[in-house]
Design a protein around this motif. Structure first.
Motif, PDB file in Angstrom:
ATOM      1  N   SER A  61       0.832  -1.192   0.000  1.00  0.00           N
ATOM      2  CA  SER A  61       0.000   0.000   0.000  1.00  0.00           C
ATOM      3  C   SER A  61       0.872   1.250   0.000  1.00  0.00           C
ATOM      4  N   VAL A  62       0.556   2.193  -0.884  1.00  0.00           N
ATOM      5  CA  VAL A  62       1.330   3.438  -0.976  1.00  0.00           C
ATOM      6  C   VAL A  62       0.351   4.625  -0.970  1.00  0.00           C
ATOM      7  N   PRO A  63       0.562   5.609  -0.095  1.00  0.00           N
ATOM      8  CA  PRO A  63      -0.369   6.740  -0.025  1.00  0.00           C
ATOM      9  C   PRO A  63      -0.273   7.633  -1.265  1.00  0.00           C
ATOM     10  N   VAL A  64      -1.433   8.152  -1.681  1.00  0.00           N
ATOM     11  CA  VAL A  64      -1.487   9.207  -2.686  1.00  0.00           C
ATOM     12  C   VAL A  64      -1.319  10.526  -1.937  1.00  0.00           C
ATOM     13  N   ILE A  65      -0.270  11.297  -2.258  1.00  0.00           N
ATOM     14  CA  ILE A  65       0.049  12.495  -1.477  1.00  0.00           C
ATOM     15  C   ILE A  65       0.002  13.737  -2.363  1.00  0.00           C
ATOM     16  N   GLY A  66      -0.411  14.837  -1.769  1.00  0.00           N
ATOM     17  CA  GLY A  66      -0.574  16.067  -2.530  1.00  0.00           C
ATOM     18  C   GLY A  66      -1.828  16.012  -3.380  1.00  0.00           C
ATOM     19  N   ARG A  67      -2.200  17.153  -3.893  1.00  0.00           N
ATOM     20  CA  ARG A  67      -3.408  17.208  -4.705  1.00  0.00           C
ATOM     21  C   ARG A  67      -3.249  16.472  -6.030  1.00  0.00           C
ATOM     22  N   VAL A  68      -4.323  15.835  -6.456  1.00  0.00           N
ATOM     23  CA  VAL A  68      -4.370  15.211  -7.774  1.00  0.00           C
ATOM     24  C   VAL A  68      -4.478  16.329  -8.804  1.00  0.00           C
ATOM     25  N   SER A  69      -3.647  16.278  -9.824  1.00  0.00           N
ATOM     26  CA  SER A  69      -3.727  17.274 -10.892  1.00  0.00           C
ATOM     27  C   SER A  69      -4.412  16.670 -12.112  1.00  0.00           C
ATOM     28  N   MET A  70      -4.469  17.421 -13.199  1.00  0.00           N
ATOM     29  CA  MET A  70      -5.240  16.984 -14.353  1.00  0.00           C
ATOM     30  C   MET A  70      -4.710  15.696 -14.971  1.00  0.00           C
ATOM     31  N   GLU A  71      -3.410  15.557 -15.054  1.00  0.00           N
ATOM     32  CA  GLU A  71      -2.802  14.415 -15.740  1.00  0.00           C
ATOM     33  C   GLU A  71      -2.018  13.483 -14.823  1.00  0.00           C
ATOM     34  N   TYR A  72      -1.690  13.950 -13.609  1.00  0.00           N
ATOM     35  CA  TYR A  72      -0.762  13.197 -12.765  1.00  0.00           C
ATOM     36  C   TYR A  72      -1.183  13.226 -11.302  1.00  0.00           C
ATOM     37  N   CYS A  73      -0.630  12.285 -10.551  1.00  0.00           N
ATOM     38  CA  CYS A  73      -0.699  12.342  -9.099  1.00  0.00           C
ATOM     39  C   CYS A  73       0.629  11.829  -8.557  1.00  0.00           C
ATOM     40  N   ALA A  74       0.822  11.986  -7.256  1.00  0.00           N
ATOM     41  CA  ALA A  74       2.069  11.540  -6.625  1.00  0.00           C
ATOM     42  C   ALA A  74       1.758  10.494  -5.571  1.00  0.00           C
ATOM     43  N   ILE A  75       2.643   9.520  -5.434  1.00  0.00           N
ATOM     44  CA  ILE A  75       2.525   8.507  -4.391  1.00  0.00           C
ATOM     45  C   ILE A  75       3.816   8.485  -3.578  1.00  0.00           C
ATOM     46  N   ASP A  76       3.708   8.048  -2.339  1.00  0.00           N
ATOM     47  CA  ASP A  76       4.859   7.978  -1.443  1.00  0.00           C
ATOM     48  C   ASP A  76       5.500   6.594  -1.560  1.00  0.00           C
ATOM     49  N   LEU A  77       6.693   6.552  -2.123  1.00  0.00           N
ATOM     50  CA  LEU A  77       7.417   5.293  -2.333  1.00  0.00           C
ATOM     51  C   LEU A  77       8.547   5.097  -1.330  1.00  0.00           C
ATOM     52  N   THR A  78       8.573   5.900  -0.260  1.00  0.00           N
ATOM     53  CA  THR A  78       9.706   5.876   0.666  1.00  0.00           C
ATOM     54  C   THR A  78       9.940   4.486   1.249  1.00  0.00           C
ATOM     55  N   ASP A  79       8.875   3.755   1.534  1.00  0.00           N
ATOM     56  CA  ASP A  79       9.014   2.451   2.182  1.00  0.00           C
ATOM     57  C   ASP A  79       9.088   1.288   1.191  1.00  0.00           C
ATOM     58  N   ILE A  80       9.157   1.599  -0.096  1.00  0.00           N
ATOM     59  CA  ILE A  80       9.281   0.564  -1.123  1.00  0.00           C
ATOM     60  C   ILE A  80      10.766   0.358  -1.435  1.00  0.00           C
ATOM     61  N   PRO A  81      11.252  -0.884  -1.434  1.00  0.00           N
ATOM     62  CA  PRO A  81      12.657  -1.118  -1.780  1.00  0.00           C
ATOM     63  C   PRO A  81      13.004  -0.517  -3.143  1.00  0.00           C
ATOM     64  N   ALA A  82      14.153   0.123  -3.225  1.00  0.00           N
ATOM     65  CA  ALA A  82      14.541   0.826  -4.449  1.00  0.00           C
ATOM     66  C   ALA A  82      14.563  -0.109  -5.652  1.00  0.00           C
ATOM     67  N   ARG A  83      14.879  -1.381  -5.457  1.00  0.00           N
ATOM     68  CA  ARG A  83      14.955  -2.313  -6.575  1.00  0.00           C
ATOM     69  C   ARG A  83      13.580  -2.570  -7.210  1.00  0.00           C
ATOM     70  N   LEU A  84      12.512  -2.295  -6.454  1.00  0.00           N
ATOM     71  CA  LEU A  84      11.163  -2.522  -6.975  1.00  0.00           C
ATOM     72  C   LEU A  84      10.569  -1.282  -7.630  1.00  0.00           C
ATOM     73  N   ALA A  85      11.072  -0.123  -7.264  1.00  0.00           N
ATOM     74  CA  ALA A  85      10.507   1.138  -7.762  1.00  0.00           C
ATOM     75  C   ALA A  85      11.101   1.453  -9.128  1.00  0.00           C
ATOM     76  N   ARG A  86      10.502   0.901 -10.146  1.00  0.00           N
ATOM     77  CA  ARG A  86      11.013   1.058 -11.505  1.00  0.00           C
ATOM     78  C   ARG A  86      10.060   1.878 -12.351  1.00  0.00           C
ATOM     79  N   ILE A  87      10.604   2.830 -13.053  1.00  0.00           N
ATOM     80  CA  ILE A  87       9.800   3.643 -13.956  1.00  0.00           C
ATOM     81  C   ILE A  87       9.185   2.742 -15.038  1.00  0.00           C
ATOM     82  N   GLY A  88       7.934   2.967 -15.316  1.00  0.00           N
ATOM     83  CA  GLY A  88       7.202   2.147 -16.288  1.00  0.00           C
ATOM     84  C   GLY A  88       6.359   1.076 -15.654  1.00  0.00           C
ATOM     85  N   ALA A  89       6.584   0.790 -14.357  1.00  0.00           N
ATOM     86  CA  ALA A  89       5.772  -0.208 -13.658  1.00  0.00           C
ATOM     87  C   ALA A  89       4.367   0.347 -13.404  1.00  0.00           C
ATOM     88  N   PHE A  90       3.422  -0.561 -13.231  1.00  0.00           N
ATOM     89  CA  PHE A  90       2.045  -0.150 -13.007  1.00  0.00           C
ATOM     90  C   PHE A  90       1.740   0.037 -11.525  1.00  0.00           C
TER      91      PHE A  90
END
Length: 361
Positions: free
Chosen positions: A287-316
């Motif tokens: 589970s990863v929190p959605v942080i900050g306001r949702v904008s028209m095309e994007y949103c942000a999630i908090d990946l701090t507690d996700i191992p760096a090896r799993l946080a890959r650009i292009g993943a769903f």
């Protein structure tokens, strides 16, 4: 080229299974109609009705003449009722395409009678929306109208099984139906109404949200299979320091060094602006929190507690899944799950699991 458009996946086999579940909860004498209005709640009318036909559904309710024509092209032999009634389209169109209007005013009933068009009679029993009131029905019967194919009403509080308005509406429905020919088929319950008991089922149940995996009455565990998945790609990873703000108006302040994931989904795609700092998505099985306001095309999630090896650009990143139902997103957005399906299903790239066998009669 890789697409960054969010993906709305629909499991057609799960829809078939949910139809079977509803069927199993009813007496064999009670028919089941599928409500596929609003483009099958955003899931895609043409893709949904074929599997429902294969599962044994022969009767469908749509919102408009336009949807009815689309459905008729897909299913030549289906019974199709149009909830908007006789408001749009010529009388000849109903006759030629064998479409049944849901008549909610005396004038519509009179027009259907004059044109010898089969119709469904809608009664107002306490919803406060469409349908003939008791006095209108009583006056109408003095004009000797055509006998309806079905008489129906709609429960306002079926999601709340203990609400006294359910019984009040049922009693009103029974009383109004007593003015009609005893052989006229009756329909009061939609998806949630199935769980109010057999005395609410009458001759036909009209099920919509249950087919699409929604658990309106909050039963645990849900008797319905999950149908949809909403996923969007992680397109960037950024780092912010403690005390830095994220998004419009800085509604999120980092209380630690934070790893941000930027996800290609926003309110343009149906991810409601209201979910800011209230919703968690799923990434890499966590589970990863959605942080900050949702904008028209994007949103942000908090990946701090996700191992760096799993946080890959292009993943769903998943916003709806088998373990994160549409109801979760609806609560965070202060709305209902039906709206979530319609908005996200209509705005994202739809993908389907299990293609039906082919042509349908």
């Amino acid at each position: 080229m890789q697409s960054y458009k969010p993906v709305f996946s629909v499991d057609l086999r799960a829809i078939q299974a949910n139809f079977t579940v509803v069927r199993s909860l009813l007496s064999p004498a009670v028919a089941v109609s599928a409500v596929v209005k609003s483009d099958a709640y955003g899931l895609g009318l043409e893709r949904v009705v074929g599997p429902l036909w294969e599962a044994g559904c022969r009767s469908f309710f749509v919102a408009s003449m336009e949807e009815a024509i689309r459905l008729r092209r897909r299913l030549a032999r289906a019974d199709i009722a149009i909830l908007e009634g006789l408001r749009n389209g010529s009388l000849e169109a109903y006759r030629e395409r064998r479409l049944t209007p849901v008549c909610s005013t005396p004038a519509e009933v009179a027009a259907a009678t004059l044109a010898a068009i089969p119709y469904v009679l809608n009664l107002e029993t306490g919803f406060g929306r469409l349908g003939l009131r008791f006095d209108e029905l009583r006056s109408l019967l003095h004009t000797n109208p055509r006998v309806p194919e079905l008489v129906m009403s709609h429960l306002a509080c079926a999601d709340d099984t203990g609400n006294s308005r359910n019984r009040l509406q049922k009693d009103r429905f029974v009383g109004m139906c007593a003015l009609l020919a005893p052989s006229t088929p009756r329909s009061l319950a939609a998806s949630a109404g199935v769980f109010l008991g057999a005395d609410y089922h009458f001759d036909r149940v009209r099920t919509g949200s249950a087919l699409y995996g929604l658990n309106n009455t909050g039963l645990e565990p849900s008797p319905f299979k999950p149908v949809v998945r909403l996923s969007a790609r992680l397109i960037d990873i950024r780092h912010v320091q403690r005390g830095e703000a994220v998004g419009y108006m800085g509604t999120f302040l980092a209380d630690r060094p934070t790893v941000l994931g930027i996800v290609a989904i926003g309110y343009r795609h149906g991810l409601a602006w209201q979910v800011a700092n209230r919703l968690s998505a799923e990434f890499a099985g966590r589970s990863v929190p959605v942080i900050g306001r949702v904008s028209m095309e994007y949103c942000a999630i908090d990946l701090t507690d996700i191992p760096a090896r799993l946080a890959r650009i292009g993943a769903f990143v998943d916003f709806i899944s088998a373990t994160a139902p549409p109801e979760n997103l609806a609560r965070a957005a202060a709305t209902v799950a039906q709206e979530i399906l319609i908005r996200t299903g209509g705005a994202c790239a739809r993908r389907y699991r299990f293609a039906p066998s082919g042509q349908h009669p």
